[in-house]
Every structure is written in structure tokens, then in C-alpha cells.
Design a protein around this motif. Structure first.
Motif, PDB file in Angstrom:
ATOM      1  N   LYS A 231      54.353  68.752  -0.064  1.00 15.95           N
ATOM      2  CA  LYS A 231      55.359  69.374   0.798  1.00 15.95           C
ATOM      3  C   LYS A 231      54.865  69.560   2.227  1.00 15.95           C
ATOM      4  O   LYS A 231      55.592  69.288   3.194  1.00 15.95           O
ATOM      5  CB  LYS A 231      55.790  70.723   0.213  1.00 15.95           C
ATOM      6  N   ILE A 232      53.626  70.010   2.374  1.00 17.79           N
ATOM      7  CA  ILE A 232      53.082  70.266   3.714  1.00 17.79           C
ATOM      8  C   ILE A 232      52.920  68.956   4.479  1.00 17.79           C
ATOM      9  O   ILE A 232      53.326  68.832   5.643  1.00 17.79           O
ATOM     10  CB  ILE A 232      51.749  71.022   3.626  1.00 17.79           C
ATOM     11  N   LEU A 233      52.318  67.955   3.831  1.00 18.37           N
ATOM     12  CA  LEU A 233      52.120  66.672   4.497  1.00 18.37           C
ATOM     13  C   LEU A 233      53.448  66.008   4.818  1.00 18.37           C
ATOM     14  O   LEU A 233      53.616  65.422   5.899  1.00 18.37           O
ATOM     15  CB  LEU A 233      51.278  65.751   3.616  1.00 18.37           C
ATOM     16  N   ASN A 234      54.411  66.106   3.899  1.00 17.07           N
ATOM     17  CA  ASN A 234      55.740  65.555   4.143  1.00 17.07           C
ATOM     18  C   ASN A 234      56.329  66.127   5.429  1.00 17.07           C
ATOM     19  O   ASN A 234      56.805  65.391   6.300  1.00 17.07           O
ATOM     20  CB  ASN A 234      56.639  65.861   2.941  1.00 17.07           C
TER      21      ASN A 234
ATOM     22  N   MET B 143      60.938  63.985  -1.865  1.00 16.32           N
ATOM     23  CA  MET B 143      59.727  64.547  -2.455  1.00 16.32           C
ATOM     24  C   MET B 143      59.304  63.848  -3.740  1.00 16.32           C
ATOM     25  O   MET B 143      58.272  64.174  -4.314  1.00 16.32           O
ATOM     26  CB  MET B 143      59.949  66.044  -2.739  1.00 16.32           C
ATOM     27  N   ASP B 144      60.098  62.905  -4.227  1.00 15.24           N
ATOM     28  CA  ASP B 144      59.723  62.183  -5.443  1.00 15.24           C
ATOM     29  C   ASP B 144      60.263  60.755  -5.366  1.00 15.24           C
ATOM     30  O   ASP B 144      61.108  60.434  -4.531  1.00 15.24           O
ATOM     31  CB  ASP B 144      60.243  62.892  -6.695  1.00 15.24           C
ATOM     32  N   GLY B 145      59.759  59.897  -6.255  1.00 19.69           N
ATOM     33  CA  GLY B 145      60.125  58.493  -6.207  1.00 19.69           C
ATOM     34  C   GLY B 145      61.575  58.224  -6.542  1.00 19.69           C
ATOM     35  O   GLY B 145      62.185  57.288  -6.002  1.00 19.69           O
TER      36      GLY B 145
ATOM     37  N   GLY C 147      51.408  57.798  -5.154  1.00 24.30           N
ATOM     38  CA  GLY C 147      51.278  58.726  -6.274  1.00 24.30           C
ATOM     39  C   GLY C 147      52.408  59.724  -6.323  1.00 24.30           C
ATOM     40  O   GLY C 147      52.208  60.926  -6.096  1.00 24.30           O
ATOM     41  N   LEU C 148      53.603  59.255  -6.648  1.00 26.91           N
ATOM     42  CA  LEU C 148      54.793  60.108  -6.624  1.00 26.91           C
ATOM     43  C   LEU C 148      55.198  60.545  -8.031  1.00 26.91           C
ATOM     44  O   LEU C 148      55.004  59.807  -8.997  1.00 26.91           O
ATOM     45  CB  LEU C 148      55.972  59.344  -5.998  1.00 26.91           C
ATOM     46  N   PRO C 149      55.794  61.740  -8.161  1.00 25.87           N
ATOM     47  CA  PRO C 149      56.353  62.144  -9.459  1.00 25.87           C
ATOM     48  C   PRO C 149      57.649  61.393  -9.761  1.00 25.87           C
ATOM     49  O   PRO C 149      58.281  60.840  -8.871  1.00 25.87           O
ATOM     50  CB  PRO C 149      56.620  63.640  -9.267  1.00 25.87           C
TER      51      PRO C 149
END
Length: 223
Positions: free
Chosen positions: A10-13, A31-33, A53-55
Motif C-alpha cells: 500500500k505504501i509503495l503503491n 492492489m492485486d492482480g 508478487g501480487l495476491p
């Protein structure tokens, strides 16, 4: 230019989105694939920054699906420094470039600019049309060497037109690429921005092609 950031941290996004917005881009994020793949399938992005590396759905699967469906937007993948195999998988899936974590934001911005230039056929960070010069690195615009102050939307509009010299760009296309997903879009405002741009630039390089859209005077354009 309109970009998509798919990163589950979240922070890097938010850091990436903020940096891109400050650089003059319209930006959507996921936030996810699963959400990222949906946005890439349904929205016309000029480039995507995609973590692997996404959820829910991993980045390689998302990218492979886009390429199978013929989606050609440039993609920068984000990888862990010690996972060289991820880079190979990413390139084989159709990535155009990669950045390893942790990274300096200026490097990511430079790679985005380079991808956008190559995708639209420009060799350097400066694009020139007659007396008008746009520096994609600094976000500055000058006419005959004199700096011109533009609003963020005026800059985005001029940048998109100058990146796509040589072809007619419709109002609908400009609307899709100038605003992020949450913006209340109205293609009629494009005419207003075009009028403001013409007045500020003071030179007649933006042609109106009746019923079709706008075209830069490519006889004066170089890079």
C-alpha cells in the motif's frame, strides 16, 4: 499520458502514484492482480507498472493474459533484487523493462519516460514542433525559448498530442488518456483546453480536423 500501477504494498503503491501524478501523468492503481488485470482489459493505458508478487493473480499471469489478448501497452515489471528468474519470466511473458526493489523513484520515472518515447517513436526526452519544445524530463514547455506556464491538464493534452504527431487524435481518445478512472470526464472540456493552449502558445500548430479531432502540424515537427 495515462498509467496503471499494480502493486500490493500500500505504501509503495501510493508513493509511485504520487510521483507519477507530480510528473504530470493521470494514474489509476490496483492492489492485486485480479483488479489490475481487469483495469488493463477495460481501460486504454499508455503504460503499466506491474509488480510480479501480487495476491489473487500473480503478475506474470496477468501480463501473459494481456499479451494473449493483443494488449500492447508497454509494461515495466517490479521484481525483488535476488529473483533474477522473475525477470526472465517477465520478459518472456511480454514485459518491456524491469526495475528491481528497492529502487530510486527517479529511475522508475526515467524508465517510464523512455518507454513512452519509444512507444510513440521519439528518440529523446525533448519533443519539438516548430517553435514549441516540450521537455518530458522536466515537464517544461517553451515557445521560441521562452517558458510557458501550463496547468496540469493543459500539459497532459499538449504532451499527448506531441507524442502522437502525424495522426489525428479524437476528442474521445484525448478524454480517455488525460483523466484517471475516478475523474468526471466530459469530452467537451477538451475544446476548452485546446483553446487555452492555442492562446498560451501563441502559434498555430494544433489543427482542428472537422468531425475527427486534432492534429499537430507535422511539417514543423521533429525530435
Amino acid at each position: 499520458m495515462r498509467l496503471l500501477v499494480v502493486e500490493d504494498d500500500k505504501i509503495l503503491n501510493q508513493q509511485i502514484v504520487t510521483a507519477l501524478e507530480h510528473a504530470g501523468y493521470a494514474v489509476d492503481s490496483a492492489m492485486d492482480g485480479e483488479e489490475g488485470q481487469f483495469l488493463g482489459d477495460t481501460e486504454p493505458y499508455d503504460a503499466v507498472i506491474l509488480d510480479l508478487g501480487l495476491p489473487k493473480v500473480d503478475g506474470v499471469t496477468v501480463l501473459s493474459a494481456w499479451r494473449r489478448e493483443g494488449r500492447k501497452m508497454p509494461v515495466i515489471i517490479l521484481t525483488a533484487r535476488d529473483r533474477w528468474s522473475d525477470k526472465v519470466q517477465g520478459f518472456d511473458a511480454g514485459a518491456d523493462d524491469y526495475v528491481t526493489k528497492p529502487f530510486h523513484m527517479e529511475e522508475l520515472l526515467a524508465r517510464v519516460r523512455a518507454l513512452l518515447r519509444r512507444a510513440t517513436g521519439h528518440a529523446t526526452s525533448e519533443i519539438t514542433c516548430g517553435p514549441v519544445k516540450l521537455d518530458t524530463r522536466s515537464g517544461r514547455v517553451a515557445v521560441d525559448g521562452n517558458p510557458i506556464k501550463l496547468t496540469s491538464h493543459e500539459y497532459r493534452l499538449l504532451s499527448y498530442l506531441m507524442h502522437h504527431t502525424g495522426r489525428i487524435v479524437s476528442r474521445g481518445e484525448l478524454t480517455e488518456h488525460l483523466y484517471d478512472q475516478d475523474f468526471d470526464r466530459d469530452s467537451n472540456t477538451i475544446e476548452v483546453f485546446i483553446g487555452r493552449l492555442r492562446k498560451k502558445l501563441g502559434v498555430d500548430i494544433i489543427q482542428t480536423v472537422r468531425g475527427l479531432g486534432y492534429l499537430l502540424d507535422t511539417s514543423q515537427t521533429k525530435t
